[in-house]
Design an enzyme around this catalytic site. Sequence first.
Site, PDB file in Angstrom:
ATOM      1  N   LYS A  22       0.845  -1.201   0.000  1.00 60.69           N
ATOM      2  CA  LYS A  22       0.000   0.000   0.000  1.00 60.69           C
ATOM      3  C   LYS A  22       0.879   1.249   0.000  1.00 60.69           C
ATOM      4  O   LYS A  22       0.646   2.170  -0.782  1.00 60.69           O
ATOM      5  CB  LYS A  22      -0.869  -0.001   1.255  1.00 60.69           C
ATOM      6  CG  LYS A  22      -1.474   1.331   1.620  1.00 60.69           C
ATOM      7  CD  LYS A  22      -2.363   1.257   2.834  1.00 60.69           C
ATOM      8  CE  LYS A  22      -1.640   1.502   4.125  1.00 60.69           C
ATOM      9  NZ  LYS A  22      -1.356   2.896   4.484  1.00 60.69           N
ATOM     10  N   ASN A  23       1.920   1.252   0.832  1.00 61.56           N
ATOM     11  CA  ASN A  23       2.701   2.474   1.017  1.00 61.56           C
ATOM     12  C   ASN A  23       3.730   2.717  -0.076  1.00 61.56           C
ATOM     13  O   ASN A  23       4.448   3.716  -0.046  1.00 61.56           O
ATOM     14  CB  ASN A  23       3.364   2.475   2.406  1.00 61.56           C
ATOM     15  CG  ASN A  23       2.319   2.646   3.500  1.00 61.56           C
ATOM     16  OD1 ASN A  23       1.161   2.941   3.222  1.00 61.56           O
ATOM     17  ND2 ASN A  23       2.722   2.436   4.735  1.00 61.56           N
ATOM     18  N   CYS A 116      -5.151  12.852  13.340  1.00 62.52           N
ATOM     19  CA  CYS A 116      -5.143  11.418  13.014  1.00 62.52           C
ATOM     20  C   CYS A 116      -5.122  10.684  14.351  1.00 62.52           C
ATOM     21  O   CYS A 116      -4.588  11.172  15.335  1.00 62.52           O
ATOM     22  CB  CYS A 116      -3.878  11.105  12.199  1.00 62.52           C
ATOM     23  SG  CYS A 116      -3.550   9.357  12.056  1.00 62.52           S
ATOM     24  N   ARG A 121       0.825  14.321  13.397  1.00 66.73           N
ATOM     25  CA  ARG A 121       1.298  14.054  12.028  1.00 66.73           C
ATOM     26  C   ARG A 121       1.277  15.309  11.150  1.00 66.73           C
ATOM     27  O   ARG A 121       0.597  15.382  10.134  1.00 66.73           O
ATOM     28  CB  ARG A 121       0.474  12.920  11.413  1.00 66.73           C
ATOM     29  CG  ARG A 121       0.634  11.646  12.231  1.00 66.73           C
ATOM     30  CD  ARG A 121      -0.075  10.488  11.625  1.00 66.73           C
ATOM     31  NE  ARG A 121       0.610   9.982  10.440  1.00 66.73           N
ATOM     32  CZ  ARG A 121       0.110   9.001   9.708  1.00 66.73           C
ATOM     33  NH1 ARG A 121      -1.049   8.479  10.021  1.00 66.73           N
ATOM     34  NH2 ARG A 121       0.754   8.578   8.639  1.00 66.73           N
ATOM     35  N   ASP A 305       4.841   0.420  12.178  1.00 66.80           N
ATOM     36  CA  ASP A 305       3.608  -0.185  11.633  1.00 66.80           C
ATOM     37  C   ASP A 305       3.443  -1.631  12.072  1.00 66.80           C
ATOM     38  O   ASP A 305       2.431  -2.256  11.762  1.00 66.80           O
ATOM     39  CB  ASP A 305       3.600  -0.116  10.097  1.00 66.80           C
ATOM     40  CG  ASP A 305       3.416   1.301   9.626  1.00 66.80           C
ATOM     41  OD1 ASP A 305       3.580   1.559   8.430  1.00 66.80           O
ATOM     42  OD2 ASP A 305       3.136   2.163  10.481  1.00 66.80           O
ATOM     43  N   ILE A 327       7.995   6.775  17.268  1.00 68.26           N
ATOM     44  CA  ILE A 327       7.668   7.526  16.052  1.00 68.26           C
ATOM     45  C   ILE A 327       6.415   8.373  16.225  1.00 68.26           C
ATOM     46  O   ILE A 327       6.370   9.544  15.876  1.00 68.26           O
ATOM     47  CB  ILE A 327       7.483   6.564  14.837  1.00 68.26           C
ATOM     48  CG1 ILE A 327       8.693   5.648  14.672  1.00 68.26           C
ATOM     49  CG2 ILE A 327       7.189   7.361  13.566  1.00 68.26           C
ATOM     50  CD1 ILE A 327       9.982   6.321  14.259  1.00 68.26           C
ATOM     51  N   ARG A 397      -8.680  -0.440   5.059  1.00 69.43           N
ATOM     52  CA  ARG A 397      -7.864   0.629   4.460  1.00 69.43           C
ATOM     53  C   ARG A 397      -6.518   0.087   4.011  1.00 69.43           C
ATOM     54  O   ARG A 397      -5.940   0.559   3.044  1.00 69.43           O
ATOM     55  CB  ARG A 397      -7.598   1.753   5.480  1.00 69.43           C
ATOM     56  CG  ARG A 397      -8.784   2.597   5.808  1.00 69.43           C
ATOM     57  CD  ARG A 397      -8.349   3.810   6.602  1.00 69.43           C
ATOM     58  NE  ARG A 397      -7.211   4.463   5.944  1.00 69.43           N
ATOM     59  CZ  ARG A 397      -6.531   5.464   6.501  1.00 69.43           C
ATOM     60  NH1 ARG A 397      -6.849   5.890   7.702  1.00 69.43           N
ATOM     61  NH2 ARG A 397      -5.528   6.033   5.867  1.00 69.43           N
TER      62      ARG A 397
HETATM   63  C1  EPZ Z   1       4.370   6.847   6.564  1.00 72.56           C
HETATM   64  O1  EPZ Z   1       3.566   7.860   7.117  1.00 72.56           O
HETATM   65  C2  EPZ Z   1       3.458   5.638   6.412  1.00 72.56           C
HETATM   66  N1  EPZ Z   1       2.350   5.965   5.498  1.00 72.56           N
HETATM   67  C3  EPZ Z   1       2.915   5.243   7.785  1.00 72.56           C
HETATM   68  O2  EPZ Z   1       2.147   4.068   7.597  1.00 72.56           O
HETATM   69  C4  EPZ Z   1       4.083   4.924   8.711  1.00 72.56           C
HETATM   70  O3  EPZ Z   1       3.586   4.630   9.991  1.00 72.56           O
HETATM   71  C5  EPZ Z   1       5.019   6.144   8.777  1.00 72.56           C
HETATM   72  O4  EPZ Z   1       5.439   6.513   7.444  1.00 72.56           O
HETATM   73  C6  EPZ Z   1       6.259   5.863   9.605  1.00 72.56           C
HETATM   74  O5  EPZ Z   1       6.950   4.778   9.081  1.00 72.56           O
HETATM   75  C7  EPZ Z   1       2.588   5.967   4.168  1.00 72.56           C
HETATM   76  O6  EPZ Z   1       3.688   5.719   3.708  1.00 72.56           O
HETATM   77  C8  EPZ Z   1       1.410   6.302   3.292  1.00 72.56           C
HETATM   78  P1  EPZ Z   1       6.366  10.162   8.630  1.00 72.56           P
HETATM   79  P2  EPZ Z   1       4.132   9.385   7.153  1.00 72.56           P
HETATM   80  O7  EPZ Z   1       6.236  11.451   7.891  1.00 72.56           O
HETATM   81  O8  EPZ Z   1       4.978   9.636   5.983  1.00 72.56           O
HETATM   82  C9  EPZ Z   1       6.759  13.443  11.991  1.00 72.56           C
HETATM   83  C10 EPZ Z   1       0.301   2.683   7.813  1.00 72.56           C
HETATM   84  O9  EPZ Z   1      -0.048   2.076   8.818  1.00 72.56           O
HETATM   85  N2  EPZ Z   1       6.636  14.429  10.890  1.00 72.56           N
HETATM   86  O10 EPZ Z   1       7.492   9.253   8.303  1.00 72.56           O
HETATM   87  O11 EPZ Z   1       2.948  10.275   7.390  1.00 72.56           O
HETATM   88  C11 EPZ Z   1       5.482  12.650  12.202  1.00 72.56           C
HETATM   89  O12 EPZ Z   1       4.599  13.360  13.062  1.00 72.56           O
HETATM   90  C12 EPZ Z   1       0.747   4.114   7.928  1.00 72.56           C
HETATM   91  O13 EPZ Z   1       0.372   2.195   6.665  1.00 72.56           O
HETATM   92  C13 EPZ Z   1       6.739  15.788  11.189  1.00 72.56           C
HETATM   93  O14 EPZ Z   1       6.909  16.176  12.342  1.00 72.56           O
HETATM   94  O15 EPZ Z   1       5.012   9.351   8.458  1.00 72.56           O
HETATM   95  C14 EPZ Z   1       5.983  11.367  12.823  1.00 72.56           C
HETATM   96  O16 EPZ Z   1       6.173  11.572  14.211  1.00 72.56           O
HETATM   97  C15 EPZ Z   1       0.439   4.690   9.287  1.00 72.56           C
HETATM   98  N3  EPZ Z   1       6.623  16.699  10.171  1.00 72.56           N
HETATM   99  C16 EPZ Z   1       7.359  11.168  12.168  1.00 72.56           C
HETATM  100  O17 EPZ Z   1       7.706  12.445  11.599  1.00 72.56           O
HETATM  101  C17 EPZ Z   1       6.431  16.305   8.869  1.00 72.56           C
HETATM  102  O18 EPZ Z   1       6.351  17.183   7.971  1.00 72.56           O
HETATM  103  C18 EPZ Z   1       7.367  10.143  11.040  1.00 72.56           C
HETATM  104  O19 EPZ Z   1       6.317  10.487  10.192  1.00 72.56           O
HETATM  105  C19 EPZ Z   1       6.323  14.924   8.592  1.00 72.56           C
HETATM  106  C20 EPZ Z   1       6.439  13.998   9.615  1.00 72.56           C
END
Ligand code: EPZ
Length: 420
Positions: A22-23, A116, A121, A305, A327, A397
Amino acid sequence: MDKLIIRGGLPLKGEVAISGAKNAALPIMAASLLSSGVHTIRHIPKLRDVITMGKILTNMGLNVAFENGNVSINSSSVSNFEAPYDLVKTMRASVLVLCPLVARFGRARVSLPGGCAIGARPINLHLMGLEKMGAKIELEEGYVVATAGRLKGASIYFDIPTVTGTENLMMAAAIAQGTTILENAAREPEVIDLANCLISMGAKIKGAGESLIEIEGVDELKPIRDYPVIPDRIETATFISIAGITGGDLTLTGCRPAHIDAMIMKLRDAGLVFEITEDSMRVKGPDRPIAKDAKTQPYPGFPTDMQAQFMSLMSIADGTSVIKETIFENRFMHVAELKRMGADIMIEGGTATVKGVRRLKGAHVMATDLRASASLVVAALKAEGESTIHRIYHLDRGYEQMDEKLRKIGAQISREKDSA
Ligand code: EPZ
């Protein structure tokens, strides 16, 4: 809304075909905005988030057609540059259309994702990078409104290795003028898969999968041609947990064990037995797993995840497991539901202490987010008696035909309309 009814306690045995990731599918579908033409992408999982991405692209005027596990996307006529709130609020990954839209059309109006279940996020790092590349960013009525001439290459440092932030800015950089450096970039396999897809379109990208990625912008990209999305490593690890908790014997086909090294090492220590080839694995669960600690980390560490599913496995393990979530700030919503099934878990801040119990008992539980719902399925397959999992749209989802796949390996599971 649907619910799943599961009678647990049986060791599950048989073969599971792992779906496309998916990702990886989500950013690669968004990449179709980067060039005009008919894009074809293979091994696409048919699940709710992928359908939502299809709706978002259709809403912009692209023609999206899913057929036999593939998708074709005609991006020759994009009529609007907006990702509306009613779609974005159901899927945060919608933000992945932001950078391709600004890079190719110089404009985008994308709803902020909003809150969320698992955490705030924010997308500040996405916006920081886009601004550095020359875009003007305004926030208007809950929408990000971005405008730009041709984006310029820039050096971008991520305070946190953000997965979709790395993917979004990689796509922007692919057709920007000049070279972009992404530092402290996310290293997930899905980032590498997007990079490989962009390279197949003519992008010049070096270092994907490392913390420093260099992208030399080109003027134009070709459409995606039959690009096969990698297998879903989280679905793979979820079924490994199912073999582990039920004392089963599962053969997972069409997977990529190399993408979940950290998980496999941890679960081998917990007593699961693996026979591994490049694209499949056989997993046998022990009578009772051994309690092991875990701490979620960005890739290649233990994946966040998989934290919830691993916690379900540890809830019946021999000993005490300390699980740290580093995370997301609120990714323990499955704990209260697991405790309804008899798990003995105490939370302090981002740390859960799981005292393994001999048995779980079936109960009515409620899914709260995607991976929490998976953890409840894992636990229910072990619990004595019947469990009912409400609000399983969360599960739908991120998992393709999970109940069908489970029925095929002997699970007593049915899906029913939920009046609750
Ligand atoms: C991706 O989400 C995945 N989704 C998530 O999978 C996964 O849990 C996550 O990466 C971490 O591995 C997809 O790829 C579609 P991040 P993403 O930006 O990109 C902070 C699932 O279950 N952050 O890597 O949204 C954020 O708050 C989903 O399939 C900022 O502060 O996650 C978090 O604490 C859930 N500012 C950390 O970074 C930003 O601009 C990692 O988030 C962006 C992120």
